[in-house]
Design a protein around this motif. Sequence first.
Motif, PDB file in Angstrom:
ATOM      1  N   ILE A  71      81.974  69.162  -2.526  1.00 31.10           N
ATOM      2  CA  ILE A  71      80.869  69.907  -3.134  1.00 31.10           C
ATOM      3  C   ILE A  71      81.367  71.226  -3.709  1.00 31.10           C
ATOM      4  N   LEU A  72      82.220  71.906  -2.968  1.00 33.99           N
ATOM      5  CA  LEU A  72      82.770  73.187  -3.421  1.00 33.99           C
ATOM      6  C   LEU A  72      83.553  73.027  -4.717  1.00 33.99           C
ATOM      7  N   ILE A  73      84.460  72.055  -4.747  1.00 34.08           N
ATOM      8  CA  ILE A  73      85.293  71.829  -5.935  1.00 34.08           C
ATOM      9  C   ILE A  73      84.437  71.408  -7.130  1.00 34.08           C
ATOM     10  N   THR A  74      83.496  70.503  -6.885  1.00 33.19           N
ATOM     11  CA  THR A  74      82.621  70.023  -7.960  1.00 33.19           C
ATOM     12  C   THR A  74      81.797  71.164  -8.543  1.00 33.19           C
ATOM     13  N   SER A  75      81.266  72.014  -7.684  1.00 29.87           N
ATOM     14  CA  SER A  75      80.447  73.143  -8.139  1.00 29.87           C
ATOM     15  C   SER A  75      81.259  74.113  -8.982  1.00 29.87           C
ATOM     16  N   LEU A  76      82.467  74.431  -8.507  1.00 35.39           N
ATOM     17  CA  LEU A  76      83.320  75.366  -9.245  1.00 35.39           C
ATOM     18  C   LEU A  76      83.704  74.805 -10.612  1.00 35.39           C
TER      19      LEU A  76
END
Length: 203
Positions: A71-76
């Motif tokens: 989720i973190l990588i996708t959001s960034l």
Amino acid sequence: MEITTTYAIETLGTIAFAISGSFAAMQRRLDPFGVLIIAFVTSIGGGTVRDLLLGDTPVAWMRDVNYCLLILITSLLTIFFKTHIKKFKVTLFLFDSLGLGLFTLVGVQKGIVFGLSPGICVALGTITGCFGGIIRDTLLNTIPLIFRKEIYATACILGGVLYFALVYFNVEADLAKVLVIAFIFTLRIVVVKYKLALPKFGY
């Protein structure tokens, strides 16, 4: 093969809803931290409610930190590439529809693993698919789609029923999953394109 397919579907659903949540937050001009929070609750909200109802704790994202990292990588990445994507509303709709199909199936499968009846499995699929969006829209001060006239939860229910119908007619398991995801995704597009809706009640 079963575990691999299910994990792949859940991973794709997490990515789709993370993108959907990120775009919804960026439409409201939230800061990067706000975007991350909305992406997170959109991705894990439905699954968390489902697991709590089943008593399957700690919930999935607590047992597997890869979901949080995903989720973190996708959001960034979504924030970084936002300038290349002009039609926020279309992007949000497409990824929300894809996530709806993917997570509905994940919820149905979870119910089957717990040995629950088909009706309860369909309900769990609907919860998994819809509740992340409900939390997202509530935090963004928007009336959730599920409470409006748009066909949203109904698509999950029909998709869940279709899955059990395909299984009943001995359709190969992985093919049945793909067909259900495609059905929910396509139904959402058709519904919005042709402005189909359930009756709306009120004064």
